[in-house]
Design a protein around this motif. Sequence first.
Motif, PDB file in Angstrom:
ATOM      1  N   VAL A 261       0.650  -1.209  -0.064  1.00 42.64           N
ATOM      2  CA  VAL A 261       0.024   0.134  -0.018  1.00 42.64           C
ATOM      3  C   VAL A 261       0.928   1.476  -0.139  1.00 42.64           C
ATOM      4  CG1 VAL A 261      -1.470   1.348   1.363  1.00 42.64           C
ATOM      5  CG2 VAL A 261      -2.153  -1.136   0.997  1.00 42.64           C
TER       6      VAL A 261
ATOM      7  N   GLY B  21       1.202   3.175  -3.013  1.00 43.92           N
ATOM      8  CA  GLY B  21      -0.156   4.078  -3.502  1.00 43.92           C
ATOM      9  C   GLY B  21       0.078   5.582  -3.094  1.00 43.92           C
TER      10      GLY B  21
ATOM     11  N   LEU C 108       0.783   7.653  -6.253  1.00 42.75           N
ATOM     12  CA  LEU C 108       0.140   7.510  -7.307  1.00 42.75           C
ATOM     13  C   LEU C 108      -0.976   8.701  -7.238  1.00 42.75           C
ATOM     14  CD1 LEU C 108      -0.485   3.704  -7.454  1.00 42.75           C
ATOM     15  CD2 LEU C 108       1.085   5.088  -8.919  1.00 42.75           C
TER      16      LEU C 108
ATOM     17  N   GLN D 262      -4.726  10.933  -7.312  1.00 42.96           N
ATOM     18  CA  GLN D 262      -5.640  10.821  -6.358  1.00 42.96           C
ATOM     19  C   GLN D 262      -7.022  10.107  -7.420  1.00 42.96           C
ATOM     20  OE1 GLN D 262      -5.909  11.089  -3.184  1.00 42.96           O
ATOM     21  NE2 GLN D 262      -4.268  12.591  -2.735  1.00 42.96           N
TER      22      GLN D 262
ATOM     23  N   ILE E  28      -6.400   7.300  -5.548  1.00 40.74           N
ATOM     24  CA  ILE E  28      -5.561   6.095  -4.792  1.00 40.74           C
ATOM     25  C   ILE E  28      -4.705   6.417  -3.818  1.00 40.74           C
ATOM     26  CG2 ILE E  28      -3.745   4.434  -5.710  1.00 40.74           C
ATOM     27  CD1 ILE E  28      -4.585   4.699  -8.520  1.00 40.74           C
ATOM     28  N   ALA E  29      -3.864   7.766  -4.077  1.00 40.46           N
ATOM     29  CA  ALA E  29      -3.217   8.192  -2.568  1.00 40.46           C
ATOM     30  C   ALA E  29      -4.012   8.347  -1.420  1.00 40.46           C
ATOM     31  CB  ALA E  29      -2.422   9.598  -3.136  1.00 40.46           C
TER      32      ALA E  29
ATOM     33  N   ASP F 226      -6.817   6.686  -0.935  1.00 34.76           N
ATOM     34  CA  ASP F 226      -7.406   5.426  -0.400  1.00 34.76           C
ATOM     35  C   ASP F 226      -6.249   4.810   0.320  1.00 34.76           C
ATOM     36  OD1 ASP F 226      -9.961   5.778  -1.719  1.00 34.76           O
ATOM     37  OD2 ASP F 226      -9.162   4.952  -3.556  1.00 34.76           O
ATOM     38  N   ALA F 227      -4.974   4.710  -0.356  1.00 34.06           N
ATOM     39  CA  ALA F 227      -3.730   4.110   0.591  1.00 34.06           C
ATOM     40  C   ALA F 227      -3.767   4.626   1.802  1.00 34.06           C
ATOM     41  CB  ALA F 227      -2.452   4.424  -0.333  1.00 34.06           C
TER      42      ALA F 227
ATOM     43  N   THR G 231     -11.264  13.654  -2.544  1.00 35.67           N
ATOM     44  CA  THR G 231     -11.860  12.454  -1.981  1.00 35.67           C
ATOM     45  C   THR G 231     -12.604  12.395  -0.724  1.00 35.67           C
ATOM     46  OG1 THR G 231      -9.441  11.496  -2.842  1.00 35.67           O
ATOM     47  CG2 THR G 231     -10.823  10.238  -1.064  1.00 35.67           C
TER      48      THR G 231
END
Length: 486
Positions: free
Chosen positions: A221, A224, A227, A229, A231-232, A234-235, A271
């Motif tokens: 994780v 991530g 990476l 957004q 994704i960042a 969520d990580a 997010t």
Amino acid sequence: MAWFAAPEYRLARELFLRLLALVYLCGFLAAARQFRALLGSRGLLPIPRFVARVPARRAPSLFHWHYSDRLYATVARTGAVLAAALLAGLANHVPLGAAMALWALLWALYLSIVNVGQTWYAFGWESLLLEAGALAVLLGNAGTAPPVLGMWLLRWLLFRVEFGAGLIKWRGDACWRNLTCLYHHHETQPMPGPLSWYFHHLPKPLHKAEAAANHFVQLVVPFGLFLPQPIASDAALLMIATQLWLIASGNFAWLNWLTVALACAALDTGTLRRVLPIAPDPHYPAQPVWYQTVVALYALLVLVRSWRPVRNLLSPRQQMNRSYDPLHLVNTYGAFGSVNRIRHEIVLEGTRDPEGRHGWREYGFHGKPGEPRRLPRQFAPYHLRLDWLMWFAAISPSYAHPWFLPLLARLLVNDPDTLRLLRHNPFPGTPPALVRARLYRYRFTTGPELRDTGAWWHRTPLRDFHHPVGLDELRRLLPAPAGARP
């Protein structure tokens, strides 16, 4: 340089800074309450002795200029008041330069404490607090947009914390690779919490799932974070969930709380709008050129100083926690590269019988296990330093040097500063004639044992950790006077 501003991280910055201020507050409060017994002029490891043999260049601290217990108390209390003010939002009501100065002062005060703290401050989360605190200086306040470089530096720190912890586990104890470490960890961790008994008794398949999830969150994780957004974010949310699990399962001072703060810094408003009604990002005035220059130069410094932590991460002989400079600006991290299968505890006892034949009574600690019927308490993010060092000493007597014998001497005279660190003194009037340290094997009771006896722990005496000793003998054993109060 419009790219330098990242208004979508305004809430992330605020969450990080408020949680950081809370951790600082806990650190300074612990320092103010515990220093006299641990580090004071008559403490177990006195600061004046330390600064006399360690030059300021190796451990920068204002206490190299002058030390007194009153000055230390002033530093700790000033830090606590300033941290509380920043927690309440003071930095958002002063100009940008003043806000940076306040965070810098907080960092400098805590650095002065850590660098003379010796064994009592030899924990990875002290360096983590200082590294995160140095980055906080760069983040600005509500009057300016968060600097994108500053927010990325927080992600880089979070990556090193999580990935370093994951690697040290995978390379270290074989039980992490076969997913069985959590059969033991909840019982043998340094300071169990009120839910640790229940975590320990979870089904073994769930313990294996915990270990596997830990490997995923710490080894996969973290990438991530770099990476796009969402994704960042969520990580970061996965990391926050894992840290909240750890907070519930034990007492690890502020390590988990500070990791949560760092993970919050990766959450963008886009997010967060998926679950929260958040207003559009505001239009900030242009950031001052001097401010952008300071942030860019510090980012370059971190980039250069990251070489040694990266090399450590890639090394098969990875070190778990280490600072590479006395300012603790860029460090390497890790946790629980090995897990104990058996829990040993040192129990301190005293007696008024000068022959030591009867009347032994047990001293009680706030956090570490002692009386079997006492449910472990929740103390994190507050740090009970003596309790933690007693856990290390039970693992190996080498960890007890050189503070353990002076501790016994303080008990023999009912030293008030030392007794303030304990939950229970069995000799409130006349001090004991002898004290001793007994080593016990502790384990959590089973469900039926708990129902039948009301005890959370079962303990078995093993041997003396230190034989019964009186004050006269200790004065001969110690290289200097025990420092006990008359």
